[in-house]
Design a protein around this motif. Sequence first.
Motif, PDB file in Angstrom:
ATOM      1  N   THR A 176       0.834  -1.204   0.000  1.00  0.00           N
ATOM      2  CA  THR A 176       0.000   0.000   0.000  1.00  0.00           C
ATOM      3  C   THR A 176       0.866   1.251   0.000  1.00  0.00           C
ATOM      4  OG1 THR A 176      -1.959   0.974   1.015  1.00  0.00           O
ATOM      5  CG2 THR A 176      -0.219   0.238   2.518  1.00  0.00           C
ATOM      6  N   HIS A 177       0.208   2.398  -0.023  1.00  0.00           N
ATOM      7  CA  HIS A 177       0.872   3.707   0.041  1.00  0.00           C
ATOM      8  C   HIS A 177       0.791   4.205   1.476  1.00  0.00           C
ATOM      9  CE1 HIS A 177       1.385   8.087  -0.659  1.00  0.00           C
ATOM     10  NE2 HIS A 177       2.096   7.700  -1.709  1.00  0.00           N
ATOM     11  N   ARG A 178       1.761   4.994   1.896  1.00  0.00           N
ATOM     12  CA  ARG A 178       1.770   5.462   3.289  1.00  0.00           C
ATOM     13  C   ARG A 178       0.516   6.264   3.630  1.00  0.00           C
ATOM     14  NH1 ARG A 178       5.557   7.951   5.960  1.00  0.00           N
ATOM     15  NH2 ARG A 178       7.267   6.869   4.904  1.00  0.00           N
ATOM     16  N   SER A 179      -0.122   6.893   2.647  1.00  0.00           N
ATOM     17  CA  SER A 179      -1.341   7.659   2.919  1.00  0.00           C
ATOM     18  C   SER A 179      -2.470   6.749   3.389  1.00  0.00           C
ATOM     19  CB  SER A 179      -1.776   8.439   1.680  1.00  0.00           C
ATOM     20  OG  SER A 179      -2.097   7.557   0.607  1.00  0.00           O
ATOM     21  N   VAL A 180      -2.485   5.488   2.955  1.00  0.00           N
ATOM     22  CA  VAL A 180      -3.507   4.543   3.403  1.00  0.00           C
ATOM     23  C   VAL A 180      -3.272   4.182   4.871  1.00  0.00           C
ATOM     24  CG1 VAL A 180      -4.510   2.253   3.010  1.00  0.00           C
ATOM     25  CG2 VAL A 180      -3.854   3.686   1.056  1.00  0.00           C
ATOM     26  N   LEU A 181      -2.013   4.074   5.270  1.00  0.00           N
ATOM     27  CA  LEU A 181      -1.711   3.826   6.678  1.00  0.00           C
ATOM     28  C   LEU A 181      -2.057   5.050   7.531  1.00  0.00           C
ATOM     29  CD1 LEU A 181       1.701   1.926   6.404  1.00  0.00           C
ATOM     30  CD2 LEU A 181      -0.622   1.014   6.405  1.00  0.00           C
ATOM     31  N   GLN A 182      -1.797   6.238   7.004  1.00  0.00           N
ATOM     32  CA  GLN A 182      -2.197   7.458   7.721  1.00  0.00           C
ATOM     33  C   GLN A 182      -3.712   7.501   7.912  1.00  0.00           C
ATOM     34  OE1 GLN A 182      -0.425  10.229   4.992  1.00  0.00           O
ATOM     35  NE2 GLN A 182       1.488  10.403   6.151  1.00  0.00           N
ATOM     36  N   ARG A 183      -4.424   7.068   6.900  1.00  0.00           N
ATOM     37  CA  ARG A 183      -5.888   7.022   6.966  1.00  0.00           C
ATOM     38  C   ARG A 183      -6.346   6.060   8.056  1.00  0.00           C
ATOM     39  NH1 ARG A 183      -7.755   5.532   1.260  1.00  0.00           N
ATOM     40  NH2 ARG A 183      -7.511   3.414   2.035  1.00  0.00           N
ATOM     41  N   PHE A 184      -5.675   4.937   8.172  1.00  0.00           N
ATOM     42  CA  PHE A 184      -5.990   3.963   9.215  1.00  0.00           C
ATOM     43  C   PHE A 184      -5.837   4.598  10.596  1.00  0.00           C
ATOM     44  CE2 PHE A 184      -4.287   0.783  12.234  1.00  0.00           C
ATOM     45  CZ  PHE A 184      -5.333  -0.111  12.283  1.00  0.00           C
ATOM     46  N   TRP A 185      -4.724   5.245  10.849  1.00  0.00           N
ATOM     47  CA  TRP A 185      -4.472   5.835  12.167  1.00  0.00           C
ATOM     48  C   TRP A 185      -5.372   7.027  12.448  1.00  0.00           C
ATOM     49  CZ3 TRP A 185      -2.361   3.024  15.611  1.00  0.00           C
ATOM     50  CH2 TRP A 185      -1.418   2.059  15.265  1.00  0.00           C
ATOM     51  N   SER A 186      -5.884   7.671  11.410  1.00  0.00           N
ATOM     52  CA  SER A 186      -6.767   8.819  11.617  1.00  0.00           C
ATOM     53  C   SER A 186      -8.084   8.429  12.271  1.00  0.00           C
ATOM     54  CB  SER A 186      -7.048   9.519  10.277  1.00  0.00           C
ATOM     55  OG  SER A 186      -7.966   8.756   9.479  1.00  0.00           O
ATOM     56  N   ARG A 187      -8.399   7.133  12.280  1.00  0.00           N
ATOM     57  CA  ARG A 187      -9.656   6.670  12.864  1.00  0.00           C
ATOM     58  C   ARG A 187      -9.498   6.157  14.297  1.00  0.00           C
ATOM     59  NH1 ARG A 187     -13.170   9.056  11.448  1.00  0.00           N
ATOM     60  NH2 ARG A 187     -14.879   7.521  11.326  1.00  0.00           N
ATOM     61  N   LYS A 188      -8.289   6.219  14.828  1.00  0.00           N
ATOM     62  CA  LYS A 188      -8.069   5.693  16.175  1.00  0.00           C
ATOM     63  C   LYS A 188      -8.875   6.455  17.222  1.00  0.00           C
ATOM     64  CE  LYS A 188      -4.552   4.281  19.484  1.00  0.00           C
ATOM     65  NZ  LYS A 188      -3.098   4.170  19.792  1.00  0.00           N
ATOM     66  N   ASP A 189      -8.966   7.775  17.097  1.00  0.00           N
ATOM     67  CA  ASP A 189      -9.737   8.561  18.071  1.00  0.00           C
ATOM     68  C   ASP A 189     -11.236   8.314  17.940  1.00  0.00           C
ATOM     69  OD1 ASP A 189      -7.444   9.641  19.111  1.00  0.00           O
ATOM     70  OD2 ASP A 189      -7.545  11.489  17.936  1.00  0.00           O
ATOM     71  N   SER A 190     -11.685   7.898  16.761  1.00  0.00           N
ATOM     72  CA  SER A 190     -13.103   7.618  16.565  1.00  0.00           C
ATOM     73  C   SER A 190     -13.487   6.239  17.089  1.00  0.00           C
ATOM     74  CB  SER A 190     -13.456   7.706  15.072  1.00  0.00           C
ATOM     75  OG  SER A 190     -13.187   9.001  14.561  1.00  0.00           O
ATOM     76  N   TYR A 191     -12.545   5.289  17.033  1.00  0.00           N
ATOM     77  CA  TYR A 191     -12.827   3.915  17.455  1.00  0.00           C
ATOM     78  C   TYR A 191     -11.765   3.430  18.441  1.00  0.00           C
ATOM     79  CZ  TYR A 191     -15.720   4.108  13.236  1.00  0.00           C
ATOM     80  OH  TYR A 191     -16.629   4.465  12.274  1.00  0.00           O
ATOM     81  N   PRO A 192     -11.531   4.144  19.529  1.00  0.00           N
ATOM     82  CA  PRO A 192     -10.451   3.726  20.453  1.00  0.00           C
ATOM     83  C   PRO A 192     -10.685   2.343  21.047  1.00  0.00           C
ATOM     84  CG  PRO A 192     -11.851   5.393  21.476  1.00  0.00           C
ATOM     85  CD  PRO A 192     -12.246   5.336  20.029  1.00  0.00           C
ATOM     86  N   HIS A 193     -11.960   1.984  21.282  1.00  0.00           N
ATOM     87  CA  HIS A 193     -12.243   0.682  21.874  1.00  0.00           C
ATOM     88  C   HIS A 193     -11.916  -0.458  20.921  1.00  0.00           C
ATOM     89  CE1 HIS A 193     -15.741   1.808  19.532  1.00  0.00           C
ATOM     90  NE2 HIS A 193     -16.264   0.597  19.660  1.00  0.00           N
TER      91      HIS A 193
END
Length: 314
Positions: free
Chosen positions: A218-235
């Motif tokens: 994948t591209h690093r932007s896809v990994l950045q996108r993954f981490w951008s959702r951590k605050d939305s789904y911390p559990h």
Amino acid sequence: MRGFVVLLVLSCVFSALCVDLPLYIGQKTDTKIECGKEVSMWNVHNISSVYSRILQSYVGTKTTLPPHQRLTIAIPTIESHTDEARKELSQHYSQCNNVFKIVWLWNSEAPISNFIKQLPSYNVIKSSYVITPQGSLTSRFGLYSEIDTDYIMTLDDDLIVSCRLLEAALKVIIDKPTQYDSFTPRLISCRNESFIYDLGGVERKHRYSIGLTKGAVTHRSVLQRFWSRKDSYPHLFKWVDDHRNCEDILFSFIHWEFTKHPPVIIRWDRHSREIQRVGLQHRTNHLDNRSNCTRMFIDAFGFVPGSTKGQVSV
């Protein structure tokens, strides 16, 4: 739609513009999410005879890409896996034309293995290591400073992917940087009116829902996108790390949430193989836990990957 797919395949035989055609083409059917009814997923069409000709002419040139377009392979590893296997992986991937670097992700509280400690002197391929939080499976998607390239492969430390297949997977993502390649499709099915992680469903039903990241480009932007959702789904992130399972399924759900497209699935070839069988997937109740997390993710996200209307990128 069937006529369109046939036309696309035929046109690609004669066109250099279709070198990124995946081995499986996804074609959507009607959408229903309720378990117990027919859940629409991506149909799998094997077009290997066409694709193999494209792949052969494309990869056979062994084009050396500029450094920023080459691949860094990030490999999580733990103490129970052998230095002999790590050495075999290093030797293999050093032969792949556009692998820039290997970054080993030491995911254990045990002392670092001798092989990884001696990386500077073992110069088959440019390598480094990172000590990641012990037990954290989401750490495999980390954007560490040791990763110098935009294109990244997350890879289990027991898998050898042929250089030929790796080159094709990289080229797909250079052309489609919002996507990711997976070599391992999986299906989410219904059983007794409950969603399950269906290990053999792809082979039985010729459909898939998600692509695992045991081998994914994948591209690093896809990994950045993954981490951008951590605050939305911390559990969800916490559950994955606490149970040491399902990070690849969570990745697939977040990918679908952003793109409404399936991953590009590329089938293993005869030169790709597993070299040891001591991974977490061999634990007791592993598959039950994956069904449990799948249901939890469906409840949290409100969808099943592949079951929302949309166009397929091929």
